[in-house]
Each structure stands twice: as C-alpha cells, then as structure tokens.
Scaffold this motif. Structure first.
Motif, PDB file in Angstrom:
ATOM      1  N   GLN A 425       7.642-163.752 -34.625  1.00  0.00           N
ATOM      2  CA  GLN A 425       7.298-162.333 -34.572  1.00  0.00           C
ATOM      3  C   GLN A 425       5.941-161.822 -34.298  1.00  0.00           C
ATOM      4  OE1 GLN A 425       9.199-161.177 -38.328  1.00  0.00           O
ATOM      5  NE2 GLN A 425      10.941-160.575 -37.078  1.00  0.00           N
ATOM      6  N   GLU A 429       3.980-160.072 -30.989  1.00  0.00           N
ATOM      7  CA  GLU A 429       3.118-158.884 -31.087  1.00  0.00           C
ATOM      8  C   GLU A 429       2.273-158.702 -29.895  1.00  0.00           C
ATOM      9  OE1 GLU A 429       1.111-158.574 -34.744  1.00  0.00           O
ATOM     10  OE2 GLU A 429       3.344-158.539 -35.883  1.00  0.00           O
ATOM     11  N   HIS A 432       4.092-157.516 -26.996  1.00  0.00           N
ATOM     12  CA  HIS A 432       4.462-156.220 -27.023  1.00  0.00           C
ATOM     13  C   HIS A 432       3.425-155.242 -26.611  1.00  0.00           C
ATOM     14  CE1 HIS A 432       8.675-156.472 -28.393  1.00  0.00           C
ATOM     15  NE2 HIS A 432       8.337-157.265 -29.318  1.00  0.00           N
ATOM     16  N   GLN A 433       2.156-155.642 -27.030  1.00  0.00           N
ATOM     17  CA  GLN A 433       0.769-154.968 -26.462  1.00  0.00           C
ATOM     18  C   GLN A 433       0.763-154.866 -25.183  1.00  0.00           C
ATOM     19  OE1 GLN A 433      -2.403-156.380 -28.838  1.00  0.00           O
ATOM     20  NE2 GLN A 433      -1.417-155.942 -30.812  1.00  0.00           N
ATOM     21  N   ALA A 435       3.078-155.581 -22.948  1.00  0.00           N
ATOM     22  CA  ALA A 435       4.262-154.890 -22.359  1.00  0.00           C
ATOM     23  C   ALA A 435       4.021-153.261 -22.478  1.00  0.00           C
ATOM     24  CB  ALA A 435       5.519-155.254 -23.003  1.00  0.00           C
ATOM     25  N   SER A 436       3.241-152.626 -23.585  1.00  0.00           N
ATOM     26  CA  SER A 436       3.005-151.428 -23.374  1.00  0.00           C
ATOM     27  C   SER A 436       2.152-150.924 -22.419  1.00  0.00           C
ATOM     28  CB  SER A 436       2.339-151.072 -24.686  1.00  0.00           C
ATOM     29  OG  SER A 436       0.921-151.529 -24.925  1.00  0.00           O
ATOM     30  N   LYS A 443       8.823-154.303 -20.709  1.00  0.00           N
ATOM     31  CA  LYS A 443       8.766-154.109 -22.222  1.00  0.00           C
ATOM     32  C   LYS A 443      10.302-154.508 -22.731  1.00  0.00           C
ATOM     33  CE  LYS A 443       7.701-150.196 -25.817  1.00  0.00           C
ATOM     34  NZ  LYS A 443       7.345-148.894 -25.895  1.00  0.00           N
ATOM     35  N   VAL A 446      10.690-158.211 -22.903  1.00  0.00           N
ATOM     36  CA  VAL A 446      10.081-158.822 -24.124  1.00  0.00           C
ATOM     37  C   VAL A 446      10.867-158.432 -25.458  1.00  0.00           C
ATOM     38  CG1 VAL A 446       7.925-158.595 -25.741  1.00  0.00           C
ATOM     39  CG2 VAL A 446       7.595-158.679 -23.157  1.00  0.00           C
ATOM     40  N   ALA A 447      11.439-157.111 -25.720  1.00  0.00           N
ATOM     41  CA  ALA A 447      12.187-157.060 -26.879  1.00  0.00           C
ATOM     42  C   ALA A 447      13.674-157.985 -26.914  1.00  0.00           C
ATOM     43  CB  ALA A 447      12.298-155.572 -26.859  1.00  0.00           C
ATOM     44  N   GLU A 450      12.509-161.594 -27.676  1.00  0.00           N
ATOM     45  CA  GLU A 450      12.309-161.746 -29.258  1.00  0.00           C
ATOM     46  C   GLU A 450      13.450-161.737 -29.891  1.00  0.00           C
ATOM     47  OE1 GLU A 450       9.880-159.568 -32.710  1.00  0.00           O
ATOM     48  OE2 GLU A 450      10.359-158.419 -30.827  1.00  0.00           O
TER      49      GLU A 450
END
Length: 532
Positions: A425, A429, A432-433, A435-436, A443, A446-447, A450
């Motif tokens: 996880q 992180e 995720h940053q 992807a934002s 995005k 990526v989710a 995960e």
C-alpha cells in the motif's frame, strides 16, 4: 476448580438473550422486571394482589392428590401445604418428559430453580419460596422426548400411541434398559442409575408417572414440587382465558405488535402465533382448533362445533382444551402464585413476545431468568488444554476458527501477511499521487491494480494457512478430538450428554456440587472442573 465466562463469549446464544442479560435498552419493552433480588419485592406485592385463595386451595388439593402416588419427602409436602399462605410464592421451570431426563440441561433448570429459592429465602426470610417443576405432559411430539445419549450412544424408545406424551405407556422399554445396563458398569453410582431407570420406567405405566418418580428421587430432599397441570380442576380456573382465546384470538391480537417491534430490532421471532393457540384433546388425539366460516374445527378429525357448542364443551370439559406454546405461559401464571420463570434462551425468546398478552388478560408478567449453563470438564482434560497452551474458553470457537488460531500460534512460519500488505500500500501511494496528475482512466487502473495485488496477497496468505494446517495435521487432530470430547456433535455439552455421565463421576455429590457452583442471578456461563 471453577470459572465463568460471559454468555456472549460462548457464541452459542442469540443477540436477544445476550442483549437481555446485558440490560440493553432495546429489550426493556419486552419484559416486566429484570432478574435481581431487589426486583422480587414489587413482584410479590403484584402477585399477592392478583392470586386468589380459591386458586391456592385448588392448586394444593390437586398437588396433594398427585403426590399420593409417590413417596414424597416431608420437605415437598410441607412446601405444597405452605402454598395456602398468601406469603408463599413459587419459582417455576418447565420441561418436556424426556426419557431419563434427556440432555443434562434438564437438571440444570431444576437446580437453578432450587438455588434461586434459597437465595430469595435469605433475602426475604418472612416469606416462603417453593421451587416448582412443571411437567409438559400435554405435549404430543414423542420423537422430541424419546431418546437420550450416554457415552456417545443414542438410546431411543419406540412408540405407536398418539396424543399427549404424559399418558404414553412405558411398555417395551425392557430391551433399552438391558442395553443401558450393560454400559453402566459396576459400582455404587452405576447401581443407583440402574435402579433409578428401572423403577421409573419399568415399574410405572406412563411417561408422566415415570418422570414424576425420577425427578422426585433426585430432588425430593430440596422440597421440589412437581406439577402435572393436565388436570380438570386446574383448567377450570383457566376457563375465562380459554374463552378469550377461542372467541377473540387473544394471543394473535395482543402479540402482533410486539412481534413487529422485535423484528424492527432485528431479533429472530421464536414462535409465530396461530389464530387460535389451543389444542383439543380427546380419545388419544391432540389436534389444533381452527376457526373458519363461523365454525370451529378440530384439525385432522371430523369434530366440529358452533360457537355455543364449543363454549358449552369448554365449560363441561375444560380438560379437553390444551394450551400450546403461546398460551401455556399464561396458564402457568394463572394457576401458580409464581414470581419467576426460569428457562433456556429459546424459551425466554417466546416469553418476550407475550407481555402485552399478559397485560390484556390482567395477569402479572413474571420475572424471566435465563437458566444456569455449564461446561463440565475433567482434570485430565484440563491438563491436555494446558499442554496445548490453550484456554478452555478457546474451545467454544467454531472448529475452523480454533484450528486457525492454533496454527497461527504454533507455526514456525509467519502466516500473517499484514506487513507485506502495508508495504504494498505504501508503494501504491506514489502511484496514486502520480495518477492524480493525469486523467481518471489511469487513476482507476492504479486502484484496480492495487486491489488485485492486495487480493493476491490475501489468497497467498490463505494458501499458506492451508499448507501449515496440513503440515500440523497430527497436532490439530489432537485439538479436534479434545474439542469433540467437550462439545459432542459440535453442540454445547449440556445439550447432548445425559446427567448419568456426570453422576458416574460425582455420585451423590452431583446435585450439591451444582447447587454450590450455580448463582442464577449472576447470569454467567459456568466452567466446572471435576476431579476425575
């Protein structure tokens, strides 16, 4: 050696029951007074005002008549006669006429009742408290009462007769007794059990007579009063309530709203009432009364009545009308100066449906008390539990939960992948940053990745646990065998074994030991070690 755990910790009791004993406000509407010593003073005042001298006299006359057929103790006869006094009250438990008492909780119910009477006598010395065992002699499901287990073997009686079990003949039990005789072994305790079964079932003609004899032999020194309410004169006292049920469907009318409230709290409904909650008994038949097209029919028979004919039948032959599970509690509280009913979780669950019905019939609703429960275990079993580095409470877990706990405990490999999941996880992180800063599709990708990798780790964790269980198979087998010895057929011990298994170990100390261990108002599950 003894201990207690909470009923909730056992995982064998419903949310309704655990909420009740924990005084959850959600349950307050469904009972009258909580079972505590201080509650009984008001309960006595309420019962004394509603219970007539006529009812007392009728009750005593019936009981003295019933006790002419057995060698009653002075304590029991004195308790019966004391019921004429306005300051004498009963504490009652009820149970079916199980062959040789059936599961051991039959005994626990009666011991709980006797012990509470002792506690009340100390608290209120100017009053008298009589323990009562209500024989469910009018039940007609013989299959439910026709067997018991001893040393993992099932002993079952055969039958052909229909109708209420109290009048069912005890014939054809010779072979069953011969089987038990071979298994009991030698010694004073075995001989006591052998003679108890023989005199109860081979020397008495019906199950009601046999059960009265057997229970009296076990509990007469404690003043227990045994009541068979299948009596014309007692039912005559109940005629007004029987009329209300026949003419106005009182139970259905006054419990429907309560049932909705219980369901709104997500509690399971124990019994759904019928439109008429009575049976008709005649000629070895016990069948439901059904109302249809202004006529009363007796189910599965040709008998039928108009309203006037049925009321005349009731007034002339009240003994032909038999309460079902929903009306029996009101019958009990009508004919007994009762303060408290002691029952199992399933019983209390349907009592909780009845408060409004009692109020409508103007009969005080009794204090409801969960009977004592216990797990009896030997010194040898305690040693095995210690050697396995476990607690007795661990064995209340479901088998797969216990096996998992033990595997985690003794495995030389770390099975918990929490650290790996946390690390994964952390790595995501950064993604995720990133992807934002780009579009929504990346995005989402990526989710999803995960989730997929966390799920993969969880799957691997389960695979590793299974592999370790296979590796530790012999050790886990020992754990399972011990659990089965404590929870036969994966049931609470008290719901399977017969009292005779413990009596062989404790002998005459059996009931005194239970009386010393049980505290009915403590509302805890007993763990009792016996020295064998």
């Amino acid at each position: 050696m003894s201990d207690c755990i909470s009923y909730q910790q056992t995982q064998y009791f419903s949310d309704l029951i655990t909420d009740y004993i924990e005084k959850n406000p959600k349950v307050e509407a469904f009972y009258n007074r909580f079972p505590a010593l201080s509650s009984f003073e008001v309960q006595m005042t309420e019962k004394r005002a509603s219970f007539t001298s006529k009812n007392r006299q009728t009750l005593v006359d019936v009981l003295l008549k019933q006790y002419t057929s057995i060698a009653a103790s002075e304590a029991s006869i004195n308790n019966i006669k004391s019921l004429l006094d306005v300051d004498t009250f009963t504490v009652t438990t009820g149970h079916q006429l199980n062959l040789f008492t059936g599961p051991i909780y039959f005994i626990y119910k009666i011991v709980s009742t006797i012990k509470l009477c002792h506690q009340l006598q100390l608290q209120y010395p100017d009053k008298k408290f009589v323990p009562v065992y209500w024989m469910a002699s009018e039940d007609h499901d013989f299959d439910e009462i026709s067997f018991f287990h001893f040393q993992q073997k099932k002993y079952k009686a055969q039958h052909q007769k229909q109708g209420k079990v109290g009048t069912h003949p005890t014939e054809n039990l010779d072979e069953l007794f011969a089987e038990l005789d071979q298994e009991l072994g030698l010694g004073e305790q075995a001989n006591f059990l052998r003679k108890l079964f023989q005199k109860a079932y081979l020397y008495h003609d019906t199950y009601a007579e046999a059960t009265r004899y057997l229970v009296n032999q076990l509990f007469q020194e404690y003043g227990l009063v045994i009541l068979d309410a299948d009596e014309k004169e007692l039912k005559r006292l109940f005629i007004p309530q029987l009329k209300n049920e026949l003419l106005h469907q009182s139970v259905h009318q006054h419990t429907s709203e309560t049932i909705k409230k219980l369901q709104a709290e997500n509690y399971t409904i124990q019994v759904n009432p019928r439109e008429i909650n009575l049976f008709y008994i005649r000629d070895e038949v016990r069948e439901r009364i059904i109302y249809k097209d202004e006529t009363y029919f007796v189910n599965e028979t040709e008998w039928q009545f108009t309203k006037d004919e049925l009321i005349k039948e009731l007034e002339n032959f009240p003994e032909r009308f038999s309460p079902n599970v929903m009306t029996r509690p009101l019958y009990q509280e009508t004919i007994l100066p009762n303060l408290c009913y002691i029952g199992g979780g399933g019983e209390l669950a349907y009592w909780f449906q009845l408060k409004s019905y009692f109020q409508a019939e103007n009969i005080p609703f009794p204090i409801l008390l969960l009977r004592n429960s216990a797990l009896m275990y030997t010194k040898k079993q305690a040693k095995k539990i210690k050697n396995l580095d476990l607690q007795l409470s661990d064995f209340f877990l479901a088998h797969h939960e216990l096996a998992t706990k033990v595997t985690h405990q003794i495995s030389d490999i770390e099975i918990d992948f929490s650290a790996q999941k946390k690390y994964l996880q952390t790595q995501f992180e950064e993604l995720h940053q990133l992807a934002s800063l780009t579009d929504a599709s990346f995005k989402g990708a990526v989710a999803a990745q995960e989730h997929k990798q966390i799920k993969g780790l969880t799957h691997l964790e389960k695979r590793l646990l299974k592999a370790q269980k296979r590796k530790l198979k012999d050790y886990l087998q020992r754990v399972e065998e011990l659990q089965i010895s404590l929870f036969p057929s994966h049931l609470l011990q008290e719901r399977f074994i017969n009292f005779s298994e413990i009596y062989l170990l404790l002998g005459k100390n059996f009931i005194p030991r239970l009386l010393s261990e049980f505290d009915p108002l403590a509302l805890e599950f007993n763990l009792i070690q016996i020295e064998k």
